[in-house]
Design an enzyme around this catalytic site. Structure first.
Site, mmCIF file in Angstrom:
data_model
loop_
_atom_site.group_PDB
_atom_site.id
_atom_site.type_symbol
_atom_site.label_atom_id
_atom_site.label_comp_id
_atom_site.label_asym_id
_atom_site.label_seq_id
_atom_site.Cartn_x
_atom_site.Cartn_y
_atom_site.Cartn_z
ATOM 1 N N HIS B 76 0.825 -1.209 0.000
ATOM 2 C CA HIS B 76 0.000 0.000 0.000
ATOM 3 C C HIS B 76 0.859 1.259 0.000
ATOM 4 C CE1 HIS B 76 0.657 -1.287 4.145
ATOM 5 N NE2 HIS B 76 0.515 -0.054 4.533
ATOM 6 N N LEU B 187 1.042 2.617 13.778
ATOM 7 C CA LEU B 187 -0.390 2.688 13.514
ATOM 8 C C LEU B 187 -0.799 1.794 12.349
ATOM 9 C CD1 LEU B 187 -0.931 6.514 13.938
ATOM 10 C CD2 LEU B 187 -1.794 4.702 15.446
ATOM 11 N N LYS B 247 4.044 7.774 11.425
ATOM 12 C CA LYS B 247 3.119 7.765 10.293
ATOM 13 C C LYS B 247 2.758 9.207 9.934
ATOM 14 C CE LYS B 247 -0.630 4.794 8.673
ATOM 15 N NZ LYS B 247 -1.280 3.504 8.979
ATOM 16 N N GLU B 367 3.452 -24.139 4.019
ATOM 17 C CA GLU B 367 2.974 -24.136 2.632
ATOM 18 C C GLU B 367 2.933 -22.724 2.056
ATOM 19 O OE1 GLU B 367 1.405 -25.571 5.194
ATOM 20 O OE2 GLU B 367 1.587 -27.722 4.800
ATOM 21 N N PHE B 392 -3.418 -29.401 1.374
ATOM 22 C CA PHE B 392 -2.692 -28.357 2.087
ATOM 23 C C PHE B 392 -2.313 -27.174 1.200
ATOM 24 C CE2 PHE B 392 -1.543 -32.195 4.811
ATOM 25 C CZ PHE B 392 -2.741 -32.090 5.510
#
Lengths: 623, 623
Positions: B76, B187, B247, B367, B392
């Site tokens: 992001h 945060l 932040k 996995e 799995f």
């Protein structure tokens, strides 16, 4: 037969019990021709001490709410689990030896809750401890009972990240009622584990994740007894007991040898092993009984939730309606609890968290643990609703699958599905969720298109058995239904129909709005279309669909914000064909390419699932 | 415009770069109306120092094998990633500001490899670091190049178990070329993270998992520079840099404030922020260039694998054929590598491990990390084959989904599928795998019924793009095909047909054998049946199926060892209906209830997918 029932069974008797557990694990697996005796033998001493002297459990009343819980996270140690059941007298020797792993029998290859003394199905490693976190959350925060949750872990499964999600949450929530016993027998299926017998390495990790760590020789009964006692000392943290053990312990021919994982002993070796272990025994004993007052808190019968109503035509995101409905449900039913994976301000689970902070469990970004905690809470009779972005439920697929095997009732709400979400791009777009949830045994898959139906279906999930999934929209769309309209699971709504319908348009969620707009477009050119809101994707209302197919010459356009495989289109087509509808002309509109960013409408047009494309597909069917 | 290209850019210039990155992250996200400026601002100083002084990268030649790798595990932070691309001169300001998150543009909401400087798609948290482990494995063991793999992690994603699977494997494989930089801005999306600014807690965990840990003030450029230098010191362990950050750093109105995750600044705030940051800049600079000799090891062109042949009628488990084929492939193509999740003696990947230990990576029971490592190896041009029990792979569903978005070619082999496995019970039975893999974009789903076809399809996967899945049997079944028979992806085999066929039987894997036996049963009562081996479930050979449907009055029995949703039956029915086959009478035999233990034949009979049930279903269609 000797039957002993008391809390202070001596260690000499415990030693006999341990030998019996080993012998019976060998007998059961050799008789079955499969199973994991060596993985059972390494943990036999641990279980003998635990069951005889520490586990507080009324074996005649497995549903006594005061009982401790015992979860075999290493589910392949089922011969040990079942040998314990024989030793406490709830399973007979005949069933143990001749029922184990047989068709139609309850002593399955890995434990499942078909057995009343089993909380959750295990066998997919790294799940029992996360499930145990859920049970322990219930014990500490909801039941407020002093029961303990004991989890037998294998050392191989410590490589699963879910184990560390579990310890992280266990320490965050100060679950001093959770005790993991790790059977560090050094050997996995194909060879040595990552960390072998490096107990210091395990200890450093468990300590760093906030656990109280106790290392012990897992075959020294007195030391194990001390460790289990220490584990139940009052404290503020979960306990991890690291037990150094020997795989195959008790039979010198195979002790600590590679190549014996998951292999029963051939009959001749079994005979020698049983002889070395002192022969068969038929000891029955029971350890301490549960304490506590047994008064279940928060278990009052549910009333009806207060109505949540939206004005027709008002724009409401179904994720918001989910949050609103959850708050109302929480008021009416104290068993309703909620969890979220650190996106509660997007899923609107934060409304519940604010209203009922004591019944909300923040799982941070750990979707596997979120579903496992929901599973554990369901074991204790609570009604968990767990939410995250729909795409991120794929992270917990194995846990959802195992939840179905456990037979628990889970309610999972996924927001931000499909290309409708727009700018965030494909990583955040669930385009596989309907396929995933539909293929789960006994599941229910719901996708409301408006606020009214989203509220109704959230309420319906509360009483629905099995794994229920609700897909909600990011965007706000017009409310279509009057308050009070009913939405039975397995139903559908006919939103537009006439005697002159020539084509049926089927949508769900956001594409239902596109179908309605497409019907308007078609009407301007004189084509009447029937529009079906398939809000219940599984089960699907085949009667409404078959009637529509019959009325419109088998011409059906199905549109969904999902990849073409396994979603609504698949459900509609499979359902119509296997229910014997003869004539079918289906256009299936779905997201067939890899999306990028854009606005929701741009992407729906790009994918060919908007009103224009639905109308065009309908016209093509009529051409 | 100032263009600087040198390895010793001064920290004063780095500070200017950092300010520019913040300004540009704000500008891009405000212009787009969405995105994560505050998550970019916390990491801007880290990236400025890294890109200007440590990342060895030829921006004009992103495929230079000597280049370092930079993965934004916190995907992001795309405004930051793209602002870096502008700062090094590969993306223009116009594209950054007006292309970000727009439809049809390449600067998507989260980075994807549509951009040549992006290795893998991120945005589902906890995946970039595991992917980086794969790239680092390639660097250390296969490429043997001195490049480094830098991964920017968020602090929220440290709650994902996959991060710890990654560090576990990184230390196990002594990946000193892997450097995780954790942007600890305290945060998350909805509030404080689990551990907040408790760098000691993070440090203890990373240290316990075997990393070299460096804690640093993430806004002290000199300290960050020292940390990055230290991280590249020779060593034997991966490095985790814990950077304490703020932040929204750089804009006093929002610094360290909750409620600003994933929100662009409104234009007026953006103006004030840019002013506070000293205004817009147009600095272009490039840091150090890559070293190393660039000679790719193990990249020789592939020859044809040596033939692997079985005698007709011999009983061969297709999992064994997979292992045999993989060994032959490994001999012919040095780019073939294999991974397994600690069950290689069941999947037969152990044959490859024994033959080519230098190209086999044991992932233990992890996995998610296994698929991520395969993804990272594919980024470097290797051809990973990863195997575990079919059930799995559900554990790695999110990683498989993201692998498709990354556009990597992965070959995944799942053994022990369906009720056929018998005694182990439902936890080990993949009954959802076909639905899961079919719904993955661009996937290929294969299910051979015999050894010959299993070998051919394993070979075919080596050259196949996207996510390829091979489902293999636990049990051994007769070899049906002559050596040399071809099995193109997207094909099917007509194993039995005549001019008098009245019904078509479609099977895949184990159910193909049941279909053949059912055809024999039917023949004894004078009913000729056509039998199709649907070894390629996606893509499916619609021509062979449509022809068979036409020849047998639309009467088709489909049998599969899978739940009824989303598997072979669904593929057949959807395909026939949407390709316009008018008349269809389909019996779909699948596993519709929850299985227990038993033998394979008992359970196939119980599920109604054995020869008797197939024959009965065929007779019912003819009644």
């Amino acid at each position: 037969m000797t039957t002993i029932t008391r809390a202070d069974i001596g260690l000499d008797t415990v030693a006999e019990l341990a030998a019996q557990l080993r012998v019976d694990a060998i007998r059961a697996s050799t008789s079955a021709g499969s199973g994991h005796p060596t993985s059972s033998m390494s943990a036999a001493d641990l279980l003998a001490v635990l069951v005889a002297r520490h586990l507080r459990y009324d074996w005649d009343h497995p549903d006594d709410p005061r009982n401790d819980h015992l979860i075999y996270s290493k589910g392949h140690a089922s011969p040990l689990a079942y040998s314990v059941f024989k030793a406490v007298g709830v399973v007979g020797d005949e069933e143990l030896i001749h029922g184990y792993r047989r068709f139609g029998q309850r002593l399955q290859g890995h434990p499942t809750p078909i057995l009343p003394w089993v909380d959750v199905a295990t066998g997919s490693l790294g799940q029992g401890l996360p499930d145990g976190v859920g049970v322990a959350l219930a014990g500490k925060y909801l039941d407020r009972e002093p029961y303990r949750v004991w989890v037998l872990c294998g050392d191989s499964e410590m490589a699963e990240g879910s184990i560390w999600e579990a310890l992280d949450k266990a320490s965050h929530y100060r679950l001093s009622n959770l005790i993991a016993i790790v059977d560090v027998n050094r050997l996995g299926q194909r060879g040595e584990t990552d960390l072998g017998w490096d107990l210091d390495a395990y200890a450093a990790r468990a300590d760093a994740f906030g656990a109280r760590v106790i290392a012990v020789d897992g075959h020294d009964l007195a030391a194990v007894d001390d460790a289990l006692t220490e584990a139940t000392d009052p404290g503020d943290a979960p306990t991890v007991i690291l037990a150094k053990t020997v795989k195959g312990k008790g039979f010198s021919e195979i002790e600590n040898q590679n190549g014996w994982h998951g292999k029963p002993l051939p009959p001749d070796m079994a005979r020698r092993a049983i002889a070395e272990l002192g022969g068969e025994r038929d000891l029955t004993l029971r350890g301490p009984r549960p304490s506590g007052d047994g008064g279940r808190r928060g278990a009052a019968p549910a009333g009806s939730p207060a109505p949540v109503a939206y004005e027709l035509g008002a724009k409401v995101a179904t994720r918001k309606a989910y949050g609103d409905a959850l708050v109302a449900l929480g008021a009416s039913d104290p068993r309703v609890v909620a969890l979220d994976g650190e996106v509660s301000n997007s899923t609107y689970a934060d409304e519940f968290a604010e209203a009922y902070p004591g019944r909300y469990f923040e799982m941070y970004i750990a979707e596997q643990q979120m579903v496992a905690a929901a599973t554990g809470l369901a074991v204790r009779g609570y009604k968990p609703f767990a939410s995250t972005f729909a795409a991120f439920f794929t992270r917990a697929h194995d846990f959802i699958r195992m939840g179905a095997i456990s037979g628990v009732d889970l309610r999972l709400a996924g927001s931000h599905a499909g290309v409708e979400i727009g700018a965030d791009g494909p990583s955040q777009m669930a385009l596989e969720d309907l396929a995933m949830f539909r293929a789960v045994h006994g599941s229910t898959v719901l996708c409301p298109a408006d606020g009214t139906s989203a509220v109704a279906l959230t309420n319906a999930m509360a009483a629905n058995p099995g794994i229920s999934y609700l897909r909600t929209t990011r965007g706000a769309y017009p409310v279509l239904y009057h308050d009070g309209e009913t939405f039975p699971i397995g139903g559908a709504k006919l939103l537009r129909h006439s005697d002159r319908d020539r084509v049926t348009l089927v949508g769900t969620g956001v594409t239902l709005h596109a179908c309605l707009a497409a019907a308007e477009l078609l009407a301007t050119t004189g084509i009447q279309a029937r529009v079906i809101d398939a809000y219940s994707i599984k089960p699907l209302d085949m009667e409404t669909l078959a009637t529509a197919a019959g009325a419109t010459g088998g011409r059906i356009v199905v549109a969904e914000d999902h990849h073409p495989e396994g979603g609504l289109g698949s459900a509609v087509i499979d359902g119509l064909v296997t229910s014997g509808v003869a004539e079918l002309h289906v256009a299936h509109l779905a997201v067939r390419e890899m999306p990028g960013s854009g606005t929701g409408p741009e992407l729906m047009a790009w994918a060919g699932i908007d009103a224009d494309h639905i109308a065009a597909a309908a016209r093509a069917l009529l051409a």
